[in-house]
Scaffold this motif. Structure first.
Motif, PDB file in Angstrom:
ATOM      1  N   VAL A 160      -1.099  -0.934  -4.326  1.00 53.39           N
ATOM      2  CA  VAL A 160      -0.237  -0.722  -5.751  1.00 53.39           C
ATOM      3  C   VAL A 160       0.192  -1.872  -6.453  1.00 53.39           C
ATOM      4  O   VAL A 160       0.445  -2.103  -7.542  1.00 53.39           O
ATOM      5  N   GLU A 161       0.006  -3.153  -5.394  1.00 55.47           N
ATOM      6  CA  GLU A 161       0.424  -4.331  -6.048  1.00 55.47           C
ATOM      7  C   GLU A 161       0.148  -5.643  -4.973  1.00 55.47           C
ATOM      8  O   GLU A 161       0.199  -5.230  -3.578  1.00 55.47           O
ATOM      9  N   VAL A 162      -0.154  -6.603  -5.457  1.00 52.63           N
ATOM     10  CA  VAL A 162      -0.582  -7.926  -4.676  1.00 52.63           C
ATOM     11  C   VAL A 162       0.551  -8.820  -5.331  1.00 52.63           C
ATOM     12  O   VAL A 162       0.426  -9.134  -6.492  1.00 52.63           O
ATOM     13  N   MET A 163       1.186  -9.465  -4.425  1.00 55.36           N
ATOM     14  CA  MET A 163       2.198 -10.304  -4.638  1.00 55.36           C
ATOM     15  C   MET A 163       2.341 -11.674  -4.099  1.00 55.36           C
ATOM     16  O   MET A 163       1.980 -11.862  -2.761  1.00 55.36           O
ATOM     17  N   ASP A 164       3.088 -12.666  -4.502  1.00 49.65           N
ATOM     18  CA  ASP A 164       3.150 -13.909  -3.743  1.00 49.65           C
ATOM     19  C   ASP A 164       4.422 -13.519  -2.891  1.00 49.65           C
ATOM     20  O   ASP A 164       5.420 -12.714  -3.146  1.00 49.65           O
ATOM     21  N   VAL A 165       4.628 -14.184  -1.734  1.00 51.66           N
ATOM     22  CA  VAL A 165       5.774 -13.826  -0.746  1.00 51.66           C
ATOM     23  C   VAL A 165       7.009 -14.213  -1.411  1.00 51.66           C
ATOM     24  O   VAL A 165       8.120 -13.770  -1.166  1.00 51.66           O
ATOM     25  N   MET A 205       0.869  -1.203   0.090  1.00 51.13           N
ATOM     26  CA  MET A 205      -0.126  -0.145  -0.006  1.00 51.13           C
ATOM     27  C   MET A 205       0.891   1.244  -0.081  1.00 51.13           C
ATOM     28  O   MET A 205       2.041   1.372   0.419  1.00 51.13           O
ATOM     29  N   GLN A 206       0.406   2.305  -0.648  1.00 49.89           N
ATOM     30  CA  GLN A 206       0.888   3.673  -0.855  1.00 49.89           C
ATOM     31  C   GLN A 206       0.016   4.852  -0.883  1.00 49.89           C
ATOM     32  O   GLN A 206      -0.847   4.501  -1.848  1.00 49.89           O
ATOM     33  N   HIS A 207      -0.082   5.543   0.063  1.00 47.00           N
ATOM     34  CA  HIS A 207      -0.993   6.714   0.081  1.00 47.00           C
ATOM     35  C   HIS A 207      -2.295   6.087   0.003  1.00 47.00           C
ATOM     36  O   HIS A 207      -3.250   6.897  -0.792  1.00 47.00           O
ATOM     37  N   THR A 225       7.281  -0.782  -4.707  1.00 48.71           N
ATOM     38  CA  THR A 225       7.404  -2.002  -4.040  1.00 48.71           C
ATOM     39  C   THR A 225       9.065  -2.424  -4.075  1.00 48.71           C
ATOM     40  O   THR A 225       9.398  -2.587  -3.253  1.00 48.71           O
ATOM     41  N   ARG A 226       9.790  -2.118  -5.206  1.00 51.94           N
ATOM     42  CA  ARG A 226      11.144  -2.470  -5.220  1.00 51.94           C
ATOM     43  C   ARG A 226      11.900  -1.601  -4.390  1.00 51.94           C
ATOM     44  O   ARG A 226      12.783  -1.828  -3.664  1.00 51.94           O
ATOM     45  N   ASN A 227      11.571  -0.414  -4.364  1.00 47.71           N
ATOM     46  CA  ASN A 227      12.198   0.716  -3.296  1.00 47.71           C
ATOM     47  C   ASN A 227      11.982   0.213  -1.946  1.00 47.71           C
ATOM     48  O   ASN A 227      12.666   0.290  -1.241  1.00 47.71           O
ATOM     49  N   LEU A 228      10.879  -0.111  -1.511  1.00 41.29           N
ATOM     50  CA  LEU A 228      10.421  -0.545   0.019  1.00 41.29           C
ATOM     51  C   LEU A 228      11.124  -1.731   0.007  1.00 41.29           C
ATOM     52  O   LEU A 228      11.654  -1.992   1.274  1.00 41.29           O
ATOM     53  N   ILE A 229      11.377  -2.624  -0.739  1.00 40.33           N
ATOM     54  CA  ILE A 229      12.045  -3.763  -0.629  1.00 40.33           C
ATOM     55  C   ILE A 229      13.606  -3.540  -0.438  1.00 40.33           C
ATOM     56  O   ILE A 229      14.429  -3.715   0.988  1.00 40.33           O
ATOM     57  N   ARG A 230      14.089  -2.739  -1.316  1.00 41.87           N
ATOM     58  CA  ARG A 230      15.457  -2.040  -0.996  1.00 41.87           C
ATOM     59  C   ARG A 230      15.825  -1.403   0.275  1.00 41.87           C
ATOM     60  O   ARG A 230      16.688  -1.697   0.922  1.00 41.87           O
ATOM     61  N   ALA A 231      14.808  -0.549   0.861  1.00 42.40           N
ATOM     62  CA  ALA A 231      14.900   0.541   1.902  1.00 42.40           C
ATOM     63  C   ALA A 231      14.636  -0.633   3.119  1.00 42.40           C
ATOM     64  O   ALA A 231      15.126  -0.255   4.457  1.00 42.40           O
ATOM     65  N   SER A 232      14.299  -1.845   3.212  1.00 47.68           N
ATOM     66  CA  SER A 232      13.999  -2.848   4.154  1.00 47.68           C
ATOM     67  C   SER A 232      15.179  -3.870   4.460  1.00 47.68           C
ATOM     68  O   SER A 232      15.128  -4.805   3.869  1.00 47.68           O
ATOM     69  N   ALA A 233      16.303  -3.325   5.020  1.00 46.00           N
ATOM     70  CA  ALA A 233      17.594  -4.162   5.208  1.00 46.00           C
ATOM     71  C   ALA A 233      17.287  -5.238   5.862  1.00 46.00           C
ATOM     72  O   ALA A 233      16.437  -5.140   6.961  1.00 46.00           O
ATOM     73  N   GLY A 234      17.708  -6.666   5.353  1.00 51.40           N
ATOM     74  CA  GLY A 234      17.487  -7.863   6.039  1.00 51.40           C
ATOM     75  C   GLY A 234      16.019  -8.249   6.033  1.00 51.40           C
ATOM     76  O   GLY A 234      15.827  -9.109   6.881  1.00 51.40           O
TER      77      GLY A 234
END
Length: 250
Positions: A219-224, A213-215, A237-246
């Protein structure tokens, strides 16, 4: 088990109205664990609160186990099917009510029989045991309080648990214990989960699918698996993943 379609949730009235959720849509199958992720204020918890009846300013379609919901009215059968576990395990328990009183009230409201035996059963289910039955919240650690909150949610044998950041207020070492407990309970009781978290590692461990979710929008539904591999389709989504270290499990 849960269908959300074209859901809008708002607060206030024009010209000060705030649209917190906009045209959200997703489905959760029976037995599935579904995650909602996104930055703070993206509308994740607001969706859960609309489902459980804590917010009445919404439009669209919410169905639970095939039953369409209307406004904030939730009948007795709804709460036998759906329960919610909140973020703060201390704030969600009455400081002057013992564990026994908390669980007794929940079981009585659910119309359960043989309450004494049932209290012992749910305490065993969450790994506390009967020795905690007459303690008060201030006598419990954060993890123990959250176990009581989970026991209260399980008291009426629900089929769907809404989990609103259930470990974010806990120490890291205790978080793992609660997440493992929730995983075990899901398998043992055949539960369906909808879990809100800002922690992608938690979602990666607990969920089968997730919505990003954003605002206020999904924005996207995905498999884990795609989450673990960093393969989001949307830039956010890709930025969120990159920002979440580990975010990946070891």
């Amino acid at each position: 088990m849960l269908t959300i379609d074209n859901l809008d949730v708002w607060f206030g009235f024009p010209p000060d109205r705030v649209d917190a959720v906009k045209q959200a849509a997703f489905t959760v199958s029976q037995g599935e664990s579904f995650g909602l992720v996104g930055e703070s204020g993206s509308g994740k918890s607001t969706i859960l609160r609309a489902v459980v009846g804590l917010i009445d300013s919404w439009s669209g379609r919410i169905e639970v186990a095939g039953q369409r919901l209307d406004g904030s009215r939730r009948d007795h059968d709804f709460y036998r099917t759906v329960q919610m576990v909140f973020q703060d395990p201390y704030a969600s328990l009455h400081p002057r009510h013992s564990v026994d009183a908390v669980l007794h009230e929940a079981l009585k409201l659910q119309g359960m029989q043989d309450i004494d035996r049932r209290i012992n059963t749910v305490l065993d289910d969450v790994g506390l045991g009967r020795g905690f039955r007459f303690r008060y919240p201030h006598q419990l650690s954060g993890g123990q309080r959250q176990r009581v909150a989970i026991a209260r949610a399980l008291a009426g044998d629900p089929r769907l648990l809404l989990l609103d950041e259930p470990t974010s207020a806990l120490d890291v070492s205790v978080q793992a214990e609660i997440l493992n407990l929730l995983s075990d309970l899901r398998k043992e009781h055949g539960l369906t989960y909808v879990m809100v978290s800002h922690d992608l590692a938690v979602i990666g461990h607990m969920c089968d699918r997730l919505a990003v979710m954003q605002h206020g929008r999904i924005v996207e539904v995905m498999d884990v698996d795609a989450l673990r591999q960093g393969q989001g389709q949307q830039d956010y989504t890709r930025n969120l993943i990159r920002a979440s270290a580990g975010y990946e499990r070891a």
